[in-house]
Write a protein that holds these residues in place. Structure first.
Motif: not given
Length: 419
Positions: A340-352
């Motif tokens: 799921l994190c890989g499928q929403h990489s842009l949002e998860i990267f920013c959150l990270g």
């Protein structure tokens, strides 16, 4: 039976046997074919999610959990995984759009995606600055501003804002998205060339990489220095991913399935591990031949050293060999958070990025040891996983409302399904 039939029968039987043998060989070969329309390539999602987790952990201060990341066991790290998969998925989505809708429509969709990434970068920059400034002011500790590289912004905010909009000024940990934006802007030309001659396109990419090293091509950064990830060099990994998506991986099946290739990859990974070990155990450094050190060092991450690129290739070849497309654990609930994190990489990267600075702040203020570092790392991963689940739930809700085309069209994060 006539004489002709008697002669032809063995030939037909032999041809049938050859066909069966080829099918069995294909089944044993690495499964690296392009996913069909509507089918997800879960391995891409899995490893992009893993790269995001590793990037988050690497952005935290070093501790025991940091030893679980790739950079401690070889020349490459999670960044190579992220950029390769980005090139693969972008070429998969927009290459198909190029074939179905033409160059103009595909280019428009690519530019729209690049604009989305740019807007995300600007929002990330703004909120990240606010987060750092608030912490530095509230706790009267200017070291946070210095460590995160925003001192120039505090001195000249007007000039720095303009430079940030031009992607020339970036705080610490914000170097990946500008690289991704530049690579996406080059994607229309890459895809057009790929449609013409894929192998020639990859050759031109290699040539640009060589010219970059020979003539020291780079993008300058503000107030001084260069981009942490030189687009002239890192384009090679992006283009290689696109080349694999456009049929290159399928043509390499025989090479990847060869035992010789496998043993070469194992030997290089072992060599890389032993060299990396000398960085952390100085007593072992005297075993390194001086000529080898002079040839190898420095291993540049900025310009994607060829040793890093080769290390990633070896990792990818071994992974493809032992992780088939139909691996049953890809649908395991234990791997679902990564996917799921890989499928929403842009949002998860920013959150990270936000979570990494928050973790850095907590570790500094609380003087936490290994236990606190472990808690913060796991908490950050859980938060990213929960956010990915929320994004996925929202997307599926939109799909059920009849907006599937809008939700998935032209989004490289969703490569392999619905685009």
């Amino acid at each position: 039976m006539s004489l002709a039939d008697r002669v032809a029968a063995p030939a037909v039987a032999g041809a049938a046997a050859d066909a069966v043998a080829r099918e069995k060989a294909a089944a044993r070969a690495p499964s690296i074919s392009l996913p069909v329309v509507g089918e997800r390539e879960l391995r891409l999602d899995l490893f992009r999610g893993l790269a995001l987790w590793l990037i988050f952990i690497d952005h935290l201060p070093p501790s025991l959990l940091t030893w679980l990341t790739l950079r401690n066991y070889g020349f490459s790290d999670a960044t190579e995984i992220f950029i390769f998969i980005s090139g693969y998925t972008a070429a998969f989505v927009y290459g198909r759009a190029l074939l179905e809708s033409g160059v103009v429509v595909a280019t428009a969709r690519i530019l729209r995606r690049a604009w989305q990434i740019y807007v995300a970068h600007v929002f990330l920059f703004t909120i990240f600055l606010a987060e750092i400034s608030y912490v530095a002011t509230s706790f009267e500790n200017p070291l946070y501003s210095e460590e995160m590289g925003i001192m120039d912004f505090l001195k000249q905010p007007d000039v720095t804002i303009v430079q940030a909009l031009l992607l020339r000024f970036r705080p610490v940990n914000m170097d990946v998205l500008p690289l991704y934006i530049v690579l996406m802007l080059s994607l229309p030309l890459i895809l057009v060339l790929m449609r013409w001659k894929p192998d020639v396109t990859l050759g031109l990419s290699v040539l640009l990489y060589a010219v970059t090293w020979q003539y020291d091509l780079y993008f300058s950064a503000y107030p001084n220095g260069v981009w942490a990830f030189n687009p002239f060099a890192w384009q090679l990994l992006f283009v290689f991913g696109a080349w694999c998506a456009q049929g290159g991986a399928k043509r390499m099946t025989r090479i990847l399935s060869s035992p010789i290739t496998l043993w070469i990859c194992f030997a290089y990974l072992l060599f890389s591990f032993l060299v990396t070990l000398t960085w952390y155990v100085p007593q072992l450094s005297h075993f390194m031949p001086r000529r080898l050190e002079q040839w190898m060092y420095p291993i540049s991450k900025t310009d994607l050293d060829v040793l890093r690129f080769a290390h990633f290739l070896a990792l990818a070849a071994v992974t493809v060999r032992f992780l088939p497309k139909d691996w049953p654990y890809l649908k395991s609930p234990w791997l679902r958070p990564l996917i799921l994190c890989g499928q929403h990489s842009l949002e998860i990267f920013c959150l990270g990025v936000f979570l990494a600075f928050a973790g850095h702040f907590l570790l500094a203020e609380l003087s936490g040891g290994t236990a606190l570092h472990f808690i913060i790392s796991i908490s950050g991963i859980l938060i990213m996983s929960a956010a990915a689940w929320l994004f996925s739930w929202y997307k599926h809700s939109a799909d059920k409302s009849g907006s599937k085309a809008k939700a998935t069209g032209g989004n490289a994060d969703l490569a392999g399904g619905g685009a």
